[in-house]
Write a protein that holds these residues in place. Structure first.
Motif, PDB file in Angstrom:
ATOM      1  N   GLY A  91       0.880  -1.114  -0.002  1.00  0.00           N
ATOM      2  CA  GLY A  91       0.013   0.011   0.110  1.00  0.00           C
ATOM      3  C   GLY A  91       0.809   1.109  -0.057  1.00  0.00           C
ATOM      4  O   GLY A  91       0.631   2.173  -0.654  1.00  0.00           O
ATOM      5  N   TRP A 102      -5.838   0.230   2.431  1.00  0.00           N
ATOM      6  CA  TRP A 102      -5.333  -0.487   1.287  1.00  0.00           C
ATOM      7  C   TRP A 102      -5.324  -1.970   1.417  1.00  0.00           C
ATOM      8  O   TRP A 102      -6.110  -2.779   0.932  1.00  0.00           O
ATOM      9  CB  TRP A 102      -3.934   0.012   0.596  1.00  0.00           C
ATOM     10  CG  TRP A 102      -3.396  -0.803  -0.493  1.00  0.00           C
ATOM     11  CD1 TRP A 102      -2.755  -1.929  -0.287  1.00  0.00           C
ATOM     12  CD2 TRP A 102      -3.492  -0.248  -1.781  1.00  0.00           C
ATOM     13  NE1 TRP A 102      -2.447  -2.279  -1.686  1.00  0.00           N
ATOM     14  CE2 TRP A 102      -2.549  -1.554  -2.614  1.00  0.00           C
ATOM     15  CE3 TRP A 102      -3.785   0.855  -2.412  1.00  0.00           C
ATOM     16  CZ2 TRP A 102      -2.482  -1.269  -3.848  1.00  0.00           C
ATOM     17  CZ3 TRP A 102      -3.819   0.858  -3.972  1.00  0.00           C
ATOM     18  CH2 TRP A 102      -3.113  -0.193  -4.609  1.00  0.00           C
ATOM     19  N   VAL A 147     -10.210   4.163  -2.218  1.00  0.00           N
ATOM     20  CA  VAL A 147      -8.979   3.165  -2.540  1.00  0.00           C
ATOM     21  C   VAL A 147      -9.524   2.395  -3.829  1.00  0.00           C
ATOM     22  O   VAL A 147      -8.594   2.267  -4.796  1.00  0.00           O
ATOM     23  CB  VAL A 147      -8.664   2.250  -1.240  1.00  0.00           C
ATOM     24  CG1 VAL A 147      -7.578   0.998  -1.707  1.00  0.00           C
ATOM     25  CG2 VAL A 147      -8.125   3.201  -0.188  1.00  0.00           C
ATOM     26  N   TRP A 174      -3.584   5.294   5.144  1.00  0.00           N
ATOM     27  CA  TRP A 174      -3.754   4.688   3.701  1.00  0.00           C
ATOM     28  C   TRP A 174      -3.392   3.339   3.684  1.00  0.00           C
ATOM     29  O   TRP A 174      -3.987   2.517   2.861  1.00  0.00           O
ATOM     30  CB  TRP A 174      -2.908   5.658   2.598  1.00  0.00           C
ATOM     31  CG  TRP A 174      -2.631   5.089   1.600  1.00  0.00           C
ATOM     32  CD1 TRP A 174      -1.550   4.252   1.126  1.00  0.00           C
ATOM     33  CD2 TRP A 174      -3.502   4.985   0.386  1.00  0.00           C
ATOM     34  NE1 TRP A 174      -1.470   3.891  -0.163  1.00  0.00           N
ATOM     35  CE2 TRP A 174      -2.861   4.222  -0.812  1.00  0.00           C
ATOM     36  CE3 TRP A 174      -4.724   5.747   0.055  1.00  0.00           C
ATOM     37  CZ2 TRP A 174      -3.389   4.206  -2.208  1.00  0.00           C
ATOM     38  CZ3 TRP A 174      -5.256   5.475  -1.027  1.00  0.00           C
ATOM     39  CH2 TRP A 174      -4.568   4.828  -2.274  1.00  0.00           C
TER      40      TRP A 174
END
Ligand SMILES: [Zn+2]
Ligand SMILES: [Zn+2]
Ligand SMILES: [Zn+2]
Length: 348
Positions: free
Chosen positions: A201, A266, A336, A262
């Motif tokens: 990610g 992910w 995402v 994030w």
């Protein structure tokens, strides 16, 4: 992940090297994302029966070390399969126990590569693309005579990502150590595949978000990643997460810094989409679930995760999905997905 079959009809695992029913040698064909039974064609050449008899060679990590089950199409000159060509450093195999740890690591790495390829995300190594490629280093603490990391002295190896290189501390493949670390870090879930998903990610943040039109919408949802990363992590480890982190983040660690948020989202997105696909292929969900809208799939997922947790509690196993997806988290997962879909167009 889809369900794979040998020509004899037997369902086979993605990790299998032979069919438990008919005994055929099996291999995974990365060019067509299929498992196939293989007929020997001489000189490490194999005829893939699930690919109209095309010829492949076994990856060198398959034929020599038995830690891989992927094949190399005959037209490619490489000794290693496309997943093993991502390896920059492997464990020192002279050390007892390291081969078993490496095998565990390779199994998860191949699942990750399959997942990325099946989402049509580009996967290239750093020899092909030194600036933008992806590679792996599987390192150990105090590696003794290990030539590759002689300079690291007595520092312990941090699992992480830097400029396309994902480092995995091979102790993460040791079940006892990983569980000890999970309890020590007060984590709901800590898995080897989860590490791969999380770290990749970070890699794809560099490829798909940084310096792209997605940066603004990502900042809006995940926060401004320009805040000092080391300070943020230090504060997280010293003070712990904010008491209301559950409402905004998928995990406590996600609250440490926007980059970690994030990477956690992910990783969750990959975990959710892979498990939904598996459920559809084995008949636990309708086969068209993967074609539903994002919101419908999230609904199906929340219901499925509950059922998997209930099954596991009956077997006195920990919940496989000990997380709650709140509105703000679902919004992040939706973004995402949009960025992954857009990433198919990515040019290296
Ligand atoms: Zn078979
Ligand atoms: Zn391989
Ligand atoms: Zn991270």
């Amino acid at each position: 992940m889809k369900q794979f079959r040998c020509s004899c009809g037997n369902t086979v695992y993605f990790e299998n090297t032979y069919c438990g029913q008919c005994g055929a040698t099996l291999g995974f064909l990365p060019d067509v994302l299929e498992m196939s039974d293989l007929a020997p064609a001489g000189d490490n050449r194999w005829r893939a029966l699930n690919a109209r008899g095309r010829i492949y060679r076994q990856c060198l990590n398959y034929s020599r070390d038995q830690v891989c089950n992927w094949m190399v199409p005959e037209v490619e000159p490489d000794a290693f399969c496309m997943a093993c060509r991502l390896n920059e450093v492997i464990p020192n195999l002279d050390k007892p126990g390291n081969r078993e740890l490496w095998l565990s690591i390779e199994r998860r790495k191949r699942r990750l590569v399959y997942d990325l390829r099946s989402k049509r995300l580009p996967v290239y190594n750093r020899i092909q693309y030194p600036q933008t490629g992806l590679s792996f280093a599987f390192l150990e603490d105090n590696p003794d005579s290990h030539e590759f990391v002689a300079s690291s002295g007595d520092q312990s190896v941090m699992t992480g990502h830097s400029n396309g290189l994902i480092t995995i501390n091979i102790l993460e493949a040791d079940d006892v150590e990983r569980e000890r670390m999970r309890v020590q870090m007060n984590e709901a879930q800590r898995t080897l595949l989860g590490h791969f998903r999380h770290e990749v990610g970070h890699y794809f943040w560099d490829r798909l978000v940084k310096e792209t039109p997605w940066l603004a919408p990502v900042r809006e949802l995940f926060g401004d990643e320009q805040q000092d990363y080391s300070q943020a992590l230090e504060a997280y480890y010293n003070n712990g997460p904010a008491p209301d982190w559950h409402q905004h983040y998928v995990s406590a660690y996600a609250s440490a810094h926007p980059w970690e948020d994030w990477a956690e989202c992910w990783a969750h997105y990959l975990q959710i989409s892979d498990t939904l696909e598996t459920a559809a292929h084995i008949g636990m969900l309708r086969s068209d679930v993967v074609d539903l809208s994002f919101d419908e799939r999230i609904d199906r997922w929340i219901n499925l995760a509950l059922r998997i947790n209930l099954l596991n509690r009956s077997m006195d196993q920990p919940d496989p999905y000990p997380f709650v997806l709140t509105g703000p988290v679902i919004k992040k997962l939706r973004l995402v997905e949009k960025i992954i879909t857009d990433g198919r167009k990515l040019v290296f």
